[in-house]
Design a protein around this motif. Structure first.
Motif, PDB file in Angstrom:
ATOM      1  N   GLY A 315      -6.986   5.658  -5.547  1.00 14.64           N
ATOM      2  CA  GLY A 315      -6.402   5.488  -6.877  1.00 14.64           C
ATOM      3  C   GLY A 315      -4.943   6.189  -6.987  1.00 14.64           C
ATOM      4  N   ASP A 316      -4.505   6.829  -7.809  1.00 11.73           N
ATOM      5  CA  ASP A 316      -3.182   7.532  -8.124  1.00 11.73           C
ATOM      6  C   ASP A 316      -2.866   8.498  -7.115  1.00 11.73           C
ATOM      7  N   VAL A 317      -3.978   9.104  -6.589  1.00  8.50           N
ATOM      8  CA  VAL A 317      -3.519  10.127  -5.778  1.00  8.50           C
ATOM      9  C   VAL A 317      -2.705   9.953  -4.394  1.00  8.50           C
ATOM     10  N   ASN A 318      -2.939   8.466  -4.142  1.00 12.91           N
ATOM     11  CA  ASN A 318      -2.599   7.868  -2.886  1.00 12.91           C
ATOM     12  C   ASN A 318      -0.989   7.273  -2.923  1.00 12.91           C
ATOM     13  N   ARG A 319      -0.585   6.983  -4.126  1.00 16.04           N
ATOM     14  CA  ARG A 319       0.805   6.716  -4.832  1.00 16.04           C
ATOM     15  C   ARG A 319       1.167   5.377  -4.522  1.00 16.04           C
ATOM     16  N   ARG A 320      -0.093   4.459  -4.155  1.00 19.36           N
ATOM     17  CA  ARG A 320       0.481   2.977  -3.796  1.00 19.36           C
ATOM     18  C   ARG A 320       0.733   2.112  -4.874  1.00 19.36           C
ATOM     19  N   LYS A 328      -9.012   1.090  -9.680  1.00 18.66           N
ATOM     20  CA  LYS A 328     -10.512   0.312  -9.545  1.00 18.66           C
ATOM     21  C   LYS A 328     -10.613  -0.819  -8.689  1.00 18.66           C
ATOM     22  N   TYR A 329      -9.436  -1.675  -8.271  1.00 20.53           N
ATOM     23  CA  TYR A 329      -9.331  -2.475  -7.182  1.00 20.53           C
ATOM     24  C   TYR A 329      -9.513  -1.477  -5.980  1.00 20.53           C
ATOM     25  N   GLN A 330      -8.796  -0.610  -5.828  1.00 19.52           N
ATOM     26  CA  GLN A 330      -8.914   0.133  -4.499  1.00 19.52           C
ATOM     27  C   GLN A 330     -10.285   0.641  -4.545  1.00 19.52           C
ATOM     28  N   ALA A 331     -10.834   1.172  -5.327  1.00 26.17           N
ATOM     29  CA  ALA A 331     -12.256   1.499  -5.356  1.00 26.17           C
ATOM     30  C   ALA A 331     -13.043   0.599  -5.035  1.00 26.17           C
ATOM     31  N   ALA A 354     -12.788  -8.297   1.285  1.00 25.28           N
ATOM     32  CA  ALA A 354     -13.423  -7.324   0.821  1.00 25.28           C
ATOM     33  C   ALA A 354     -13.118  -5.820   1.528  1.00 25.28           C
ATOM     34  N   HIS A 355     -12.464  -5.766   2.702  1.00 27.32           N
ATOM     35  CA  HIS A 355     -12.158  -4.672   3.420  1.00 27.32           C
ATOM     36  C   HIS A 355     -11.018  -4.199   3.757  1.00 27.32           C
ATOM     37  N   ALA A 356      -9.869  -4.871   2.999  1.00 24.00           N
ATOM     38  CA  ALA A 356      -8.592  -4.541   3.164  1.00 24.00           C
ATOM     39  C   ALA A 356      -7.969  -4.781   1.728  1.00 24.00           C
ATOM     40  N   ALA A 357      -7.007  -3.896   1.503  1.00 24.82           N
ATOM     41  CA  ALA A 357      -6.255  -3.879   0.191  1.00 24.82           C
ATOM     42  C   ALA A 357      -4.956  -4.451   0.491  1.00 24.82           C
ATOM     43  N   THR A 358      -4.929  -5.726  -0.217  1.00 21.72           N
ATOM     44  CA  THR A 358      -3.341  -6.319  -0.111  1.00 21.72           C
ATOM     45  C   THR A 358      -2.733  -6.648  -1.170  1.00 21.72           C
ATOM     46  N   ALA A 359      -3.190  -6.372  -2.523  1.00 17.55           N
ATOM     47  CA  ALA A 359      -2.794  -6.665  -3.744  1.00 17.55           C
ATOM     48  C   ALA A 359      -1.517  -5.387  -4.066  1.00 17.55           C
ATOM     49  N   ASP A 360      -1.899  -4.219  -3.547  1.00 16.64           N
ATOM     50  CA  ASP A 360      -1.019  -3.077  -3.860  1.00 16.64           C
ATOM     51  C   ASP A 360       0.345  -3.352  -3.265  1.00 16.64           C
ATOM     52  N   HIS A 361       0.373  -4.093  -2.157  1.00 21.14           N
ATOM     53  CA  HIS A 361       1.974  -4.351  -1.613  1.00 21.14           C
ATOM     54  C   HIS A 361       2.583  -5.670  -2.708  1.00 21.14           C
TER      55      HIS A 361
END
Length: 479
Positions: A315-320, A328-331, A354-361
């Motif tokens: 969430g927000d604490v990682n600043r992505r 929630k996506y990250q969660a 399911a095991h890697a977040a790509t949308a943040d980029h």
């Protein structure tokens, strides 16, 4: 002082939407899970951000739209019913009670400990309860930090004496200040200026930058500024606050000295000047991290500075990407990863990713709920140029879309699509105008799915809707 010791597979610190989702998914994977929260379950979004702010803004936007529609305009006279708006806001914030959230947590079989959780070593968390007890927790597998952010208030002479508003006070206030100064020009600033001006305040915006919404396409900030000025907001660009004083204690007039030497008197002052991670009192020093820092993570949300990978930050604490929907996506990603690793399952990029977040980029959608609205995802023109991307900028006047005129007479709006010329896909989209918030998910699909323009051409928009802008943007591109 009473002290107890408990052991779980997973410990989650922070019970906002992010922490709740992590805990639920960890428990669904068969892991014993506890969540630690010192305030209300549901977090910032439920009580002081998303829900109450949109409850304040929706009547404002609907009222403005209604006054431009023939046949409805005549029926909409007079100002908003402030008491009714605030009562609706209170209901949307569950009257700042979290009973429903507690019931939900019980339904998914996640334990709750109310108190201030701090790291106390490797896989160790110490919780101080309001009753003065200490609960020592040990995690067999994972500690997940989901503590979010708080408002960052600048160090200005006199600020401690004026008790300024932050986003929390701006979304929960039960009285309308006669005069409100809003310091900042970002999303919180423009949304709260929109709401409180319509509810009866005389709002003055004090913006250090030379434009509103500087991280977005320039036309978006310009259109929002025009809308605010039309509503009566006084916007002062390129100016800062140098000192503050409140006369007569709380409830007294706030005197603001500005960088141009002038003074401004208001009843309340809101600082919407950014966010800071809630990590200052989290025990980070016990595991070799620096209190107050953002927590850097990999695409599975493991904190990269922790060698054996037991600590996650979501969430927000990682600043992505500081938005609830991204948290929630990250969660969802982190919960799947934690479950897989704890159960000895392979962690790889499945068909569902399911095991890697790509949308943040590349695919972070955002809506600014002003009048006009702004909706955006992907790169802006400046970002694309800075990154060396070879793009084509395609603009279209939303007033030429038949569906736009259902929003009333004199519709003003603009759409911009950035085309990646090397990939032949959409790299970024920005919409500004009434009703454009509902366009952002189609743009999200185009970008996240890397849909080739040749296929996007066959995504036929319904007529007459604002979605027809996709056809017009593609036609403009093809020439």
């Amino acid at each position: 002082m009473n002290e107890t010791t408990r052991t779980y597979d997973v410990i989650v610190i922070g019970a906002g939407p992010v922490g709740e989702n992590v805990a639920e998914r960890a428990r669904a994977a068969g892991l014993s899970t506890v969540i630690v929260e010192r305030e209300l379950l549901g977090g910032e979004c439920s009580y002081w951000a998303c829900d109450p702010s949109k409850a304040l803004l929706r009547p404002v936007v609907a009222h403005a739209d209604a006054r431009r529609i023939p046949g409805l305009r005549q029926a909409v006279t007079g100002p908003l019913d402030v008491a009714a708006v605030l009562a609706h806001r209170d209901a949307m914030a569950s009257h700042w009670k979290d009973d429903d959230q507690v019931d939900w947590l019980n339904s998914v079989d996640v334990d709750l400990i109310r108190g201030h959780g701090r790291l106390a070593g490797i896989r160790q968390v110490a919780v101080q309860t309001a009753e003065g007890h200490t609960i020592q927790l040990t995690a067999r597998h994972t500690v997940a930090i989901s503590t979010g952010t708080s408002a960052a208030v600048p160090d200005i002479p006199g600020i401690d004496t004026v008790h300024p508003w932050t986003s929390r006070e701006a979304t929960s206030a039960d009285e309308v200040p006669g005069r409100l100064a809003v310091v900042g020009g970002g999303v919180v600033a423009v949304e709260m200026a929109t709401a409180w001006q319509a509810l009866g305040s005389q709002v003055t915006m004090l913006v250090l930058e030379n434009a509103l919404l500087e991280r977005m396409e320039p036309f978006a900030g310009e259109m929002v500024a025009d809308g605010l000025r039309d509503a009566g907001v006084d916007i002062r660009l390129g100016i800062s606050v140098t000192s503050l004083a409140r006369e007569g204690g709380r409830g007294g007039e706030v005197r603001i000295t500005l960088s141009d030497g002038s003074e401004l008197a208001v009843d309340e002052i809101l600082f919407a000047t950014g966010r800071a991670p809630r990590t200052a009192d989290l025990g980070l020093e016990s595991v070799g991290l620096t209190p107050g820092d953002w927590l850097t993570v990999d695409d599975t949300f493991r904190v990269t500075a922790i060698a054996d990978g037991w600590l996650y930050a979501i969430g927000d604490v990682n600043r992505r990407a500081l938005m609830t929907h991204q948290g929630k996506y990250q969660a969802r990603i982190a919960g799947a990863v934690i479950g897989a690793r704890a159960n000895g399952e392979p962690v790889d990029d499945t068909a569902w990713g399911a095991h890697a977040a790509t949308a943040d980029h590349t695919a972070v959608p955002q809506v600014v709920f002003t009048h006009p609205e702004v909706a955006a995802i992907g790169l802006t023109t400046r970002e694309a140029e800075r990154n060396g991307r070879r793009i084509k900028v395609v603009d279209y006047d939303l007033a030429h879309i038949a569906g736009a005129h259902q929003y009333g007479e004199g519709y003003r709006g603009k759409a911009r699509m950035l085309i990646d010329l090397d990939r032949n896909t959409v790299a970024g989209v920005t919409f500004a105008g009434p009703g454009v918030g509902e366009l952002v998910h189609s743009a999200t699909i185009a970008i996240a799915g890397e849909v080739p323009l040749e296929r996007l051409w066959h995504a036929v928009p319904a007529f007459p809707t604002l979605g027809e802008v996709w056809l017009r943007l593609l036609e403009t591109h093809r020439g």
